[in-house]
Write a protein that holds these residues in place. Structure first.
Motif, short mmCIF file in Angstrom:
data_model
loop_
_atom_site.label_atom_id
_atom_site.label_comp_id
_atom_site.label_asym_id
_atom_site.label_seq_id
_atom_site.Cartn_x
_atom_site.Cartn_y
_atom_site.Cartn_z
N ILE A 123 0.66 -1.08 -0.01
CA ILE A 123 0.19 0.02 -0.05
C ILE A 123 0.76 1.34 0.11
CG2 ILE A 123 -1.52 1.28 1.24
CD1 ILE A 123 -2.92 -1.38 2.01
N GLU A 165 1.93 6.84 -6.73
CA GLU A 165 0.98 7.76 -7.04
C GLU A 165 1.28 9.18 -6.85
OE1 GLU A 165 -2.33 8.22 -4.42
OE2 GLU A 165 -3.56 9.12 -5.69
N PHE A 189 3.42 11.35 3.70
CA PHE A 189 2.08 10.45 4.00
C PHE A 189 2.10 9.52 4.77
CE2 PHE A 189 -0.98 7.22 2.79
CZ PHE A 189 -2.30 8.01 2.79
N ALA A 228 1.16 6.03 6.21
CA ALA A 228 0.34 4.94 5.81
C ALA A 228 0.66 3.93 6.88
CB ALA A 228 0.95 4.31 4.48
N LYS A 278 -0.56 4.41 10.22
CA LYS A 278 -1.34 5.45 11.42
C LYS A 278 -1.55 4.55 12.88
CE LYS A 278 -3.59 8.90 8.51
NZ LYS A 278 -4.82 8.88 7.71
N ARG A 279 -1.53 3.23 12.55
CA ARG A 279 -1.84 2.48 13.70
C ARG A 279 -0.58 2.81 14.64
NH1 ARG A 279 -0.68 -1.53 9.99
NH2 ARG A 279 1.00 -3.06 10.43
N LYS A 307 1.58 3.30 21.87
CA LYS A 307 0.26 2.47 21.87
C LYS A 307 -0.22 2.22 20.59
CE LYS A 307 -1.58 5.12 26.00
NZ LYS A 307 -2.54 5.49 26.62
N LEU A 308 -0.65 1.21 20.42
CA LEU A 308 -1.14 1.07 19.05
C LEU A 308 -2.76 0.78 19.21
CD1 LEU A 308 0.64 -2.36 18.24
CD2 LEU A 308 0.79 -0.13 16.91
N SER A 309 -3.31 1.74 18.36
CA SER A 309 -4.94 1.74 18.26
C SER A 309 -5.40 0.84 17.21
CB SER A 309 -5.08 3.25 17.92
OG SER A 309 -4.87 3.53 16.76
N GLU A 363 -7.26 2.41 14.41
CA GLU A 363 -6.27 2.99 13.23
C GLU A 363 -5.63 2.13 12.22
OE1 GLU A 363 -4.21 5.73 15.43
OE2 GLU A 363 -5.61 7.18 14.95
N ALA A 364 -5.78 0.69 12.86
CA ALA A 364 -5.31 -0.23 11.90
C ALA A 364 -6.11 -0.56 10.76
CB ALA A 364 -5.14 -1.94 12.69
N ASP A 367 -7.48 1.82 9.29
CA ASP A 367 -7.24 3.03 8.38
C ASP A 367 -6.42 2.78 7.22
OD1 ASP A 367 -8.74 4.82 10.00
OD2 ASP A 367 -7.27 6.04 10.64
N ILE A 368 -5.43 1.84 7.10
CA ILE A 368 -4.81 1.72 6.30
C ILE A 368 -5.34 1.23 5.06
CG2 ILE A 368 -3.91 -0.81 7.01
CD1 ILE A 368 -1.23 0.14 5.85
N LEU A 369 -6.27 0.16 5.40
CA LEU A 369 -7.27 -0.11 4.24
C LEU A 369 -8.09 0.88 3.62
CD1 LEU A 369 -7.99 -3.76 5.83
CD2 LEU A 369 -6.68 -3.14 4.00
N ALA A 388 -7.06 3.98 3.65
CA ALA A 388 -5.90 4.83 2.72
C ALA A 388 -6.05 4.28 1.12
CB ALA A 388 -4.79 4.60 3.28
N TRP A 389 -5.98 2.60 1.36
CA TRP A 389 -5.89 2.18 0.09
C TRP A 389 -7.08 2.30 -0.88
CZ3 TRP A 389 -4.24 1.01 -4.16
CH2 TRP A 389 -4.62 0.09 -5.05
N ILE A 438 -6.93 5.83 -2.58
CA ILE A 438 -5.99 5.75 -3.72
C ILE A 438 -6.83 4.99 -4.84
CG2 ILE A 438 -4.03 4.65 -4.72
CD1 ILE A 438 -2.86 4.53 -1.69
N GLU A 439 -7.67 3.78 -4.53
CA GLU A 439 -8.31 3.26 -5.68
C GLU A 439 -9.41 4.09 -6.23
OE1 GLU A 439 -10.47 0.04 -4.32
OE2 GLU A 439 -9.77 -1.27 -5.83
N ALA A 455 -9.33 7.51 -6.29
CA ALA A 455 -8.81 8.30 -7.28
C ALA A 455 -8.21 7.92 -8.57
CB ALA A 455 -7.48 8.96 -6.37
N GLN A 456 -7.96 6.69 -8.40
CA GLN A 456 -7.59 6.27 -9.91
C GLN A 456 -8.62 5.70 -10.41
OE1 GLN A 456 -5.37 2.68 -8.74
NE2 GLN A 456 -3.31 3.77 -8.79
#
Lengths: 356, 75
Positions: free
Chosen positions: A219, A226, A236, A238, A240-241, B52-54, B57-58, B60-62, B64-65, B68-69, B71-72
């Protein structure tokens, strides 16, 4: 390991890239995982990812090893402690492991906390910790100095070889051969986004902070491509966790309290301005370099070894004539083959020999 | 070397804590964080909890993807 969604792989592989793009992964742990997961095989044509200087053991100059060896062999009642990765790194005369075999008191530890506890227990001995590592590791060394002061441990000393990542990125970005940085996740946990934002703007280069799972890296690469295509020169996050925008402020404050920046030598990259962490005068009682009157003399690199060029991303590890011949993980010559997260070790172990 | 591994905090005693991953428990320091509680997930590096891991927010990475998708697709 969780399976990577096939779609993600196809998306990356089939991405249209209008011009050749050369990126760099800065972190050694990224290098290992990119090789281990075979991720270079799914990059689109035209996209290249070079390995960078983010292996702290690899960029620690040979002079630091000499200092550790000298402390352990030449001073009585002195015990040298450091992280395990440092033990086999070649110095000008011998490795720390060699010095230990010759009777030097050298211990490899997991944490600087062990050095503090040993200093408390063995008051008759001087305990010297060789502190290596970037912003991720340096706060624990800063803690150790404050803790030694708090517990009144007059026999604890830190030899700081800690280094900062942004000044190295400045140098690499200014050479204008790269189109983007895949930024180190756990360094970023401490420093946050701001240092990368400044580099992005100043050098017109996108920066993406990435986690360490295969999906994270894919990712982050998609985002980096991009941004490079759209000429978006910003940072950016990527990951965030684990990375907050401002980083770990408590750790940043601790670093500022105990250390000040100084020009320092990186193996392969030479002297980089304001890239090292020196112990402030207020805490100089705990500075091993002062207590033991250590002169930090530059030492010549190993003949034939191209670790320097590997660390700058100028060549791939397999382009070094020693790679796989006289230099292997079993019989390493240079630090990049020795450290478990060195680029040469990662390419050797997992292949990734993708010569066109 | 900057490897940091997620652990769950199972005991807190001032700035010291016990963190576990799978069946392994280890002593860690909490000096670099504020307000760590039992049950929190933290990243451990060289004996210190560095963040600390939230869990949210884990995800969030998906997201974020997805951005992008989208936008494309628009492009």
């Amino acid at each position: 390991m969780r399976a990577i969604p096939l779609k993600l792989i196809e998306d990356l592989r089939n991405l249209n890239v209008s011009r050749p793009l050369r990126f760099m992964e800065v972190c050694g742990t990224h290098t290992v995982n990119i090789c281990r997961f075979g991720l270079r095989s799914i990059f689109p044509k035209n996209v290249e990812l070079r390995s960078g200087p983010g292996c702290p053991v690899c960029v620690t100059p040979a002079s630091a090893i000499k200092i550790g060896v000298d402390l352990a062999l030449s001073f009585e009642k002195t015990i040298v402690l450091t992280y395990g990765d440092m033990m086999k790194v070649p110095g000008p005369t011998m490795t720390l492991a060699d010095a230990k075999a010759r009777g030097g008191r050298i211990l490899s530890v997991y944490s600087v906390v062990e050095a503090i506890d040993l200093a408390e227990k063995e008051r008759d001995f001087k305990i010297v910790f060789l502190g290596v590592g970037f912003e991720t590791t340096a706060p624990s060394s800063a803690w150790a100095i404050k803790e030694a002061k708090r517990r009144n441990l007059k026999n604890f000393f830190l030899a700081s070889f800690h280094k900062l990542i942004p000044p190295a990125l400045e140098i690499l970005a200014s050479e204008r051969t790269l189109d983007g940085f895949l930024c180190p996740g756990h360094v970023s946990t401490i420093i946050g986004l701001k240092p990368y934002e400044e580099i992005s703007k100043r050098h017109k280069i996108p920066c993406v902070i990435s986690g360490f799972e295969a999906e994270d890296i894919i990712i982050a690469m998609l985002k980096l491509i991009e941004m490079a295509e759209k000429k978006e020169y910003m940072a950016f996050n990527a990951y965030k966790r684990a990375v907050k925008e401002k980083g770990n402020i408590k750790a940043q404050e601790l670093l500022k309290e105990v250390f000040e920046e100084e020009d320092t030598e990186w193996r392969g990259l030479g002297i980089i301005p304001k890239s090292g962490l020196k112990i402030k005068e207020e805490f100089s009682d705990f500075d091993a370099k002062i207590a033991f009157k250590i002169k930090d003399e530059s030492v010549k690199d190993i003949p034939g070894c191209k670790c320097g060029e590997v660390l700058k991303g100028q060549i791939y590890p397999y382009e070094c004539p020693l790679f796989g011949n006289s230099c292997t993980p079993e019989q390493p010559v240079g630090p990049c083959m020795i450290s478990s997260e060195g680029s040469c070790a990662a390419y050797y172990r997992y292949g990734g020999l993708i010569e066109p | 070397m900057c490897l940091a591994v997620p652990h769950r905090i199972v005991r807190v005693d001032g700035n010291e804590a016990i963190a576990e991953i799978g069946s392994i428990k280890k002593k860690v320091r909490l000096d670099l964080l504020e307000d760590v509680r039992i049950g929190d997930y933290v990243l451990i590096h060289a004996g210190f909890a560095i963040e600390k891991l939230s869990v949210e927010e884990a995800e969030d990475i998906l997201d974020a993807w997805k951005e992008i998708e989208e936008a494309q697709n628009e492009g």
